[in-house]
Enzyme design. Sequence first.
Site, short mmCIF file in Angstrom:
data_model
loop_
_atom_site.label_atom_id
_atom_site.label_comp_id
_atom_site.label_asym_id
_atom_site.label_seq_id
_atom_site.Cartn_x
_atom_site.Cartn_y
_atom_site.Cartn_z
N LYS A 1 22.19 143.10 53.97
CA LYS A 1 22.98 144.33 54.12
C LYS A 1 22.07 145.55 53.98
O LYS A 1 22.18 146.51 54.75
CB LYS A 1 24.10 144.38 53.07
CG LYS A 1 25.24 143.41 53.36
CD LYS A 1 26.19 143.26 52.18
CE LYS A 1 27.14 142.08 52.41
NZ LYS A 1 27.89 141.68 51.22
N ASP B 1 34.27 147.15 51.32
CA ASP B 1 34.65 145.74 51.44
C ASP B 1 36.17 145.60 51.59
O ASP B 1 36.66 144.49 51.81
CB ASP B 1 34.18 144.94 50.23
CG ASP B 1 32.83 144.29 50.47
OD1 ASP B 1 32.42 144.19 51.65
OD2 ASP B 1 32.17 143.89 49.50
N GLN C 1 28.66 143.24 44.95
CA GLN C 1 28.58 141.88 45.49
C GLN C 1 29.31 140.89 44.57
O GLN C 1 29.07 140.86 43.37
CB GLN C 1 27.09 141.49 45.64
CG GLN C 1 26.87 140.14 46.27
CD GLN C 1 27.27 140.09 47.75
OE1 GLN C 1 27.05 141.03 48.50
NE2 GLN C 1 27.86 138.99 48.17
#
Length: 283
Positions: free
Chosen positions: A49, A116, A93
Amino acid sequence: MPAQLIDGKSLAAKVREEVAAEVEELGHVGLATVLVGDDPASHVYINLKQKHAGGVGIRARDIKLPAETTQEELLATIDELNNDDSIDGLLVQLPLPDHLDEARVIEAIDPRKDIDGIHPYNAGCLYLGRPTLVPGTPLGIMRMLAEYDIPLSGARAVVLGRSAIVGKPMAHLLLQANATVTVCHSRTQDLERHTLDADVLVAAVGQLHLVGADMVKAGATVIDVGMNRTEDGLFGDVDPGAMDVAAYMTPVPGGVGPMTIAMVLKNTAHAARARKGLVSGVS
Ligand code: NAP
């Protein structure tokens, strides 16, 4: 005739080009990624990412915290990033180490920066059909379906898996596109009764080749989200033999995976736009 492959790798490159143009137009787009602990797969994802964010001109901060980070320390980091005006997108994450309360951590992220799409506010907006930040994987799948002109209105769509990050948002997006949606999970009986009915089949389970060729309807579109690592490499949830039955199918690797990262970058640019008041969708 074997199925046409849905090429996620080249479509992801196209999406990244779009994001690069958006970033240039916006002047500055900032992303912060937060990784707690030493999970090797998480390190791989974060590094990818970060690499792709840099590639499209997004200014990315890479925050790596030790496994023993406390809940309070992590919440303080999130609070600082929420209040940092140079950060448009904030990604924590998952999974987090066991001693951290994942739900509380997710709720601490500013929904406007939640690229997200996992904050309850954004998940609720998706449920209600309001514009919002949507998780990258189902968003990428919708883009793939659109790019290959797969008809969804009135189609029968079957989603295998009901996770908050893939299965549930996927089902909502397909429903919004006027598909008739069935969601299957570990307690579903006669799985193939459902899969054989699917014009569009999305497998997001995490079980190697769970879906055999004999479970796929002739001419279906098959989206394989599964990422099952074995000694021989990375494989999906769908047996590659399904290529002989389906009309369209995503490969693993090179299908959904690259699209997920590209869409997270797209979400970051979208969050930047929304924070500047240039688009609606993230209040
Ligand atoms: P997850 O949270 O473990 O959810 C798996 C889902 O599959 C659950 O809803 C589970 O049902 C269901 N399930 C388990 N066994 C089943 C069976 N035999 N038949 C039907 N359903 C079954 O996983 P996830 O995060 O959604 O991820 C799913 C897979 O996609 C994993 O391989 C993951 O690595 C991959 N993934 C790939 C990407 C990408 O970018 N390519 C992104 C995210 C995830 P219950 O709810 O009843 O337990």
